[in-house]
Design a protein around this motif. Structure first.
Motif, PDB file in Angstrom:
ATOM      1  N   LEU A 127     -20.707  61.827 -56.103  1.00  0.00           N
ATOM      2  CA  LEU A 127     -21.029  60.416 -56.045  1.00  0.00           C
ATOM      3  C   LEU A 127     -20.739  59.575 -54.874  1.00  0.00           C
ATOM      4  CD1 LEU A 127     -21.253  58.232 -59.350  1.00  0.00           C
ATOM      5  CD2 LEU A 127     -19.466  57.409 -57.425  1.00  0.00           C
ATOM      6  N   TRP A 128     -19.326  59.889 -54.537  1.00  0.00           N
ATOM      7  CA  TRP A 128     -18.709  59.129 -53.438  1.00  0.00           C
ATOM      8  C   TRP A 128     -19.628  59.356 -52.230  1.00  0.00           C
ATOM      9  CZ3 TRP A 128     -15.379  55.447 -52.463  1.00  0.00           C
ATOM     10  CH2 TRP A 128     -14.699  54.749 -53.832  1.00  0.00           C
ATOM     11  N   LEU A 129     -19.639  60.801 -51.693  1.00  0.00           N
ATOM     12  CA  LEU A 129     -20.513  61.173 -50.837  1.00  0.00           C
ATOM     13  C   LEU A 129     -21.666  60.594 -50.604  1.00  0.00           C
ATOM     14  CD1 LEU A 129     -18.979  64.880 -50.002  1.00  0.00           C
ATOM     15  CD2 LEU A 129     -18.689  62.737 -48.775  1.00  0.00           C
ATOM     16  N   CYS A 130     -22.603  60.649 -51.691  1.00  0.00           N
ATOM     17  CA  CYS A 130     -23.880  60.119 -51.828  1.00  0.00           C
ATOM     18  C   CYS A 130     -23.928  58.581 -51.445  1.00  0.00           C
ATOM     19  CB  CYS A 130     -24.489  60.338 -53.158  1.00  0.00           C
ATOM     20  SG  CYS A 130     -26.161  59.986 -53.245  1.00  0.00           S
ATOM     21  N   HIS A 131     -23.158  57.881 -52.009  1.00  0.00           N
ATOM     22  CA  HIS A 131     -23.305  56.408 -52.216  1.00  0.00           C
ATOM     23  C   HIS A 131     -22.716  56.115 -50.652  1.00  0.00           C
ATOM     24  CE1 HIS A 131     -24.568  54.850 -55.684  1.00  0.00           C
ATOM     25  NE2 HIS A 131     -23.642  55.503 -56.428  1.00  0.00           N
ATOM     26  N   SER A 132     -21.446  56.652 -50.062  1.00  0.00           N
ATOM     27  CA  SER A 132     -21.163  56.152 -48.724  1.00  0.00           C
ATOM     28  C   SER A 132     -22.227  56.470 -47.541  1.00  0.00           C
ATOM     29  CB  SER A 132     -19.614  57.089 -48.501  1.00  0.00           C
ATOM     30  OG  SER A 132     -20.014  58.509 -48.452  1.00  0.00           O
ATOM     31  N   THR A 133     -22.964  57.508 -47.856  1.00  0.00           N
ATOM     32  CA  THR A 133     -24.013  58.022 -46.902  1.00  0.00           C
ATOM     33  C   THR A 133     -25.032  57.059 -47.014  1.00  0.00           C
ATOM     34  OG1 THR A 133     -23.162  60.490 -46.999  1.00  0.00           O
ATOM     35  CG2 THR A 133     -25.577  59.648 -46.283  1.00  0.00           C
ATOM     36  N   LEU A 134     -25.459  56.702 -48.160  1.00  0.00           N
ATOM     37  CA  LEU A 134     -26.601  55.516 -48.362  1.00  0.00           C
ATOM     38  C   LEU A 134     -26.025  54.151 -47.826  1.00  0.00           C
ATOM     39  CD1 LEU A 134     -28.168  56.396 -51.965  1.00  0.00           C
ATOM     40  CD2 LEU A 134     -28.565  57.326 -49.710  1.00  0.00           C
ATOM     41  N   SER A 135     -24.698  53.896 -47.910  1.00  0.00           N
ATOM     42  CA  SER A 135     -24.374  52.701 -47.216  1.00  0.00           C
ATOM     43  C   SER A 135     -24.412  52.647 -45.745  1.00  0.00           C
ATOM     44  CB  SER A 135     -22.807  52.494 -47.779  1.00  0.00           C
ATOM     45  OG  SER A 135     -22.729  52.302 -49.090  1.00  0.00           O
ATOM     46  N   ILE A 145     -14.761  60.392 -44.532  1.00  0.00           N
ATOM     47  CA  ILE A 145     -13.440  60.843 -44.668  1.00  0.00           C
ATOM     48  C   ILE A 145     -12.791  60.089 -45.673  1.00  0.00           C
ATOM     49  CG2 ILE A 145     -11.392  60.830 -43.568  1.00  0.00           C
ATOM     50  CD1 ILE A 145     -12.713  61.579 -41.026  1.00  0.00           C
ATOM     51  N   ILE A 146     -12.877  58.504 -45.766  1.00  0.00           N
ATOM     52  CA  ILE A 146     -12.564  57.725 -46.507  1.00  0.00           C
ATOM     53  C   ILE A 146     -13.057  57.989 -48.180  1.00  0.00           C
ATOM     54  CG2 ILE A 146     -12.515  55.343 -47.437  1.00  0.00           C
ATOM     55  CD1 ILE A 146     -12.523  54.639 -44.597  1.00  0.00           C
ATOM     56  N   ALA A 147     -14.504  58.526 -48.318  1.00  0.00           N
ATOM     57  CA  ALA A 147     -15.116  58.674 -49.253  1.00  0.00           C
ATOM     58  C   ALA A 147     -14.428  60.002 -49.879  1.00  0.00           C
ATOM     59  CB  ALA A 147     -16.654  58.935 -49.243  1.00  0.00           C
ATOM     60  N   ILE A 148     -14.172  61.209 -49.294  1.00  0.00           N
ATOM     61  CA  ILE A 148     -13.517  62.102 -49.775  1.00  0.00           C
ATOM     62  C   ILE A 148     -12.152  61.947 -50.376  1.00  0.00           C
ATOM     63  CG2 ILE A 148     -12.741  64.388 -49.283  1.00  0.00           C
ATOM     64  CD1 ILE A 148     -15.109  64.609 -47.319  1.00  0.00           C
ATOM     65  N   ALA A 149     -11.519  61.291 -49.761  1.00  0.00           N
ATOM     66  CA  ALA A 149      -9.893  60.922 -49.828  1.00  0.00           C
ATOM     67  C   ALA A 149      -9.776  60.026 -51.201  1.00  0.00           C
ATOM     68  CB  ALA A 149      -9.231  60.229 -48.912  1.00  0.00           C
ATOM     69  N   VAL A 150     -10.800  59.175 -51.397  1.00  0.00           N
ATOM     70  CA  VAL A 150     -10.663  58.194 -52.514  1.00  0.00           C
ATOM     71  C   VAL A 150     -11.092  59.273 -53.944  1.00  0.00           C
ATOM     72  CG1 VAL A 150     -11.564  56.287 -53.923  1.00  0.00           C
ATOM     73  CG2 VAL A 150     -10.961  55.969 -51.187  1.00  0.00           C
ATOM     74  N   ALA A 151     -12.253  59.993 -53.809  1.00  0.00           N
ATOM     75  CA  ALA A 151     -12.533  60.641 -54.851  1.00  0.00           C
ATOM     76  C   ALA A 151     -11.560  61.631 -55.268  1.00  0.00           C
ATOM     77  CB  ALA A 151     -13.861  61.547 -54.380  1.00  0.00           C
ATOM     78  N   VAL A 152     -10.773  62.325 -54.195  1.00  0.00           N
ATOM     79  CA  VAL A 152      -9.779  63.011 -54.741  1.00  0.00           C
ATOM     80  C   VAL A 152      -8.501  62.397 -55.465  1.00  0.00           C
ATOM     81  CG1 VAL A 152      -7.752  64.623 -53.670  1.00  0.00           C
ATOM     82  CG2 VAL A 152     -10.284  64.956 -52.986  1.00  0.00           C
ATOM     83  N   CYS A 153      -8.275  61.449 -54.935  1.00  0.00           N
ATOM     84  CA  CYS A 153      -7.279  60.460 -55.584  1.00  0.00           C
ATOM     85  C   CYS A 153      -7.652  60.187 -56.816  1.00  0.00           C
ATOM     86  CB  CYS A 153      -6.785  59.398 -54.776  1.00  0.00           C
ATOM     87  SG  CYS A 153      -6.120  59.518 -53.177  1.00  0.00           S
ATOM     88  N   SER A 154      -8.830  59.698 -57.102  1.00  0.00           N
ATOM     89  CA  SER A 154      -9.214  59.082 -58.409  1.00  0.00           C
ATOM     90  C   SER A 154      -9.196  60.404 -59.465  1.00  0.00           C
ATOM     91  CB  SER A 154     -10.721  58.600 -58.441  1.00  0.00           C
ATOM     92  OG  SER A 154     -11.711  59.543 -58.071  1.00  0.00           O
ATOM     93  N   ILE A 163     -26.643  63.144 -46.317  1.00  0.00           N
ATOM     94  CA  ILE A 163     -26.129  63.486 -45.049  1.00  0.00           C
ATOM     95  C   ILE A 163     -26.996  64.168 -43.910  1.00  0.00           C
ATOM     96  CG2 ILE A 163     -23.909  65.135 -44.354  1.00  0.00           C
ATOM     97  CD1 ILE A 163     -22.780  64.397 -46.862  1.00  0.00           C
ATOM     98  N   GLY A 164     -27.785  64.999 -44.409  1.00  0.00           N
ATOM     99  CA  GLY A 164     -28.612  65.491 -43.762  1.00  0.00           C
ATOM    100  C   GLY A 164     -29.552  64.482 -42.846  1.00  0.00           C
ATOM    101  N   PHE A 165     -29.857  63.359 -43.338  1.00  0.00           N
ATOM    102  CA  PHE A 165     -30.675  62.577 -42.869  1.00  0.00           C
ATOM    103  C   PHE A 165     -30.008  61.731 -41.561  1.00  0.00           C
ATOM    104  CE2 PHE A 165     -32.281  57.935 -42.498  1.00  0.00           C
ATOM    105  CZ  PHE A 165     -33.644  58.293 -42.104  1.00  0.00           C
ATOM    106  N   VAL A 166     -28.647  61.616 -42.070  1.00  0.00           N
ATOM    107  CA  VAL A 166     -27.786  61.002 -40.974  1.00  0.00           C
ATOM    108  C   VAL A 166     -27.489  61.917 -39.705  1.00  0.00           C
ATOM    109  CG1 VAL A 166     -25.690  59.784 -40.216  1.00  0.00           C
ATOM    110  CG2 VAL A 166     -26.926  59.304 -42.609  1.00  0.00           C
ATOM    111  N   VAL A 167     -27.063  63.369 -40.100  1.00  0.00           N
ATOM    112  CA  VAL A 167     -26.652  64.149 -39.257  1.00  0.00           C
ATOM    113  C   VAL A 167     -27.731  64.538 -38.221  1.00  0.00           C
ATOM    114  CG1 VAL A 167     -25.732  66.587 -38.639  1.00  0.00           C
ATOM    115  CG2 VAL A 167     -24.680  64.985 -40.658  1.00  0.00           C
ATOM    116  N   THR A 168     -29.012  64.713 -38.525  1.00  0.00           N
ATOM    117  CA  THR A 168     -30.274  65.093 -37.887  1.00  0.00           C
ATOM    118  C   THR A 168     -30.550  64.031 -36.920  1.00  0.00           C
ATOM    119  OG1 THR A 168     -31.687  64.530 -39.590  1.00  0.00           O
ATOM    120  CG2 THR A 168     -31.086  66.629 -39.259  1.00  0.00           C
ATOM    121  N   GLY A 169     -30.173  62.782 -36.986  1.00  0.00           N
ATOM    122  CA  GLY A 169     -30.394  61.701 -36.047  1.00  0.00           C
ATOM    123  C   GLY A 169     -31.320  60.991 -36.625  1.00  0.00           C
ATOM    124  N   ARG A 170     -32.052  60.893 -37.676  1.00  0.00           N
ATOM    125  CA  ARG A 170     -32.963  60.001 -38.147  1.00  0.00           C
ATOM    126  C   ARG A 170     -32.740  58.703 -38.508  1.00  0.00           C
ATOM    127  NH1 ARG A 170     -36.396  63.456 -42.397  1.00  0.00           N
ATOM    128  NH2 ARG A 170     -37.814  61.593 -41.889  1.00  0.00           N
TER     129      ARG A 170
END
Length: 426
Positions: free
Chosen positions: A121-129, A73-82, A189-196
């Motif tokens: 970019l934001w969603l990718c980096h936040s997920t990897l973090s 949620i934070i990643a999406i909000a910051v990306a839109v603002c930038s 995101i798929g890696f996290v959502v599927t529980g891996r």
């Protein structure tokens, strides 16, 4: 991270094939693009890793899952603002930095594609973090490897019109980059959502609370200030160098690009430090967390310092990739930069690595103080040496080197004198 650095080198090379104006335009927009990278992967991204790691260190897997959702949620909000901010302010910023004519057009063209699409970019980096916070460095490294490797041919094809692809010029450079990051975001995101990743996401929506967002933002906000100050230093230097003409701007832009490339190199060590320090702080192992911090900082200083020493001696190893022998004015500026600034890269790497360690500990005040000291030394020294003392553009470079020295020494001294302890969620 070395491959990600190679991606940035390739982008500069493709821009050089489009002409000096394109290269100067890339110098104008690159600090702002790099700011997005630093905030998403390092500042906010590091805060995400730290929060998840501390939750898991305290054996609270459900809280870690809630933090993952808050991170998206934070990643999406910051990306839109930038994106909104750059739409309205971009051309003014580039003009204020000394850009004129074709260089501003090139910068605006790049920004008009990159910032509306930076949500990828934001969603990718936040997920990897999030994944790094679990202690898994293999999956984020593999995904970034694929993203960076894939973005190189995509950017080149879309910018220069290889094969069946259209020649989009400057617009093609960010288009290829963002396409690769979109694929990486979907995979992560798929890696996290599927529980891996091992996180508990079931019921995460019902567990969302202000506390989860604050756990990320109380570290991420100060870390972002640090990132903004780092980029602001470069931006102000770009403005000062821009007064000496397009050739000087292009030459310094190549030097500043390598300086920025030291950030992802240090990030390769720092991302692991953030998770390791965070988990040990969460488990109450403060002494071990501090040993991790000093070990990582010394390793980063050795790697980055070694690169700096080589380029101080042979600057054309880097400059020759982008410039022909007859680009004498641009080459002269680039050589002056490396011979003056590159020997101090070790202090920059040392301070930056400790910044990542402080993220893991949830203690960001002193890294920010170090960055403030750096910008004061760099900007104040540049104004004094280039204008008052008559050193010209070389005075700007001496001031940049002095700022790096101060940054490393002040951050190191502060961490040595500070005390870390476990922070429990409020």
């Amino acid at each position: 991270m070395f491959v990600q650095a190679a991606q940035s080198i390739a982008e500069a090379y493709f821009a050089s094939l489009l002409g000096v104006s394109a290269l100067a335009g890339l110098a104008l927009v690159f600090p702002l693009v790099m700011l997005s990278q630093m905030l998403s992967a390092g500042s906010i991204g590091g805060a995400i890793s730290s929060a998840v790691a501390r939750a898991l260190g305290a054996e609270d897997a459900e809280r870690a899952g809630g933090l993952a959702l808050a991170a998206w949620i934070i990643a999406i909000a910051v990306a839109v603002c930038s994106a909104v901010a750059m739409h309205f302010l971009g051309p003014r910023i580039f003009a204020a930095l000394g850009g004129t004519g074709d260089s501003v057009v090139a910068a605006v063209t790049y920004a008009s594609v990159f910032f509306p699409g930076c949500i990828c970019l934001w969603l990718c980096h936040s997920t990897l973090s999030v994944i790094r916070g679990t202690g898994d460095m293999r999956v984020p490294s593999l995904l970034l490897l694929l993203v960076s490797t894939g973005s190189i041919p995509l950017s080149g094809a879309l910018a220069l019109g290889w094969g069946p692809f259209p020649a989009l010029g400057m617009a093609g450079l960010p288009a290829g980059l963002l396409t690769a990051y979109a694929i990486g975001a979907i995979a992560g995101i798929g890696f996290v959502v599927t529980g891996r990743s091992g996180l508990v996401l079931r019921g995460a929506w019902t567990r969302l609370s202000a506390d989860l967002f604050l756990d990320i933002l109380k570290v991420g906000a100060l870390a972002s200030v640090n990132g903004v100050l780092t980029v602001l230093t470069i931006v102000l230097m770009v403005g000062m160098v821009g007064r000496y003409g397009e050739a000087a701007l292009a030459g310094y832009g190549l030097g500043a690009r390598l300086e920025f490339l030291m950030i992802p190199v240090v990030f390769g060590i720092g991302a692991a430090m953030t998770a390791m320090v965070g988990i040990n702080i969460g488990a109450g192992q403060v002494a071990r967390a501090r040993r991790i911090a000093w070990t990582g900082a010394c390793a980063a200083a050795a790697i980055v310092g070694g690169i700096g020493i080589v380029l101080a001696v042979v600057p054309d190893l880097w400059l020759g990739i982008f410039l022909a022998a007859d680009d004498s004015a641009t080459l002269a500026v680039g050589r002056a930069y490396f011979r003056t600034v590159a020997p101090l890269y070790a202090f920059f790497g040392f301070g930056l690595a400790l910044y990542f360690a402080c993220q893991g500990a949830g203690r960001m005040l002193w890294p920010v103080v170090g960055s403030v000291s750096r910008i004061v030394l760099a900007v104040g020294g540049a104004a004094l040496l280039s204008a008052t003392a008559g050193f010209g553009v070389r005075g700007v470079f001496i001031a940049i080197a002095t700022g790096m020295l101060g940054y490393g020494l002040i951050t190191g001294l502060a961490v040595w004198r500070s005390t870390w302890e476990r922070r429990t969620p409020s």
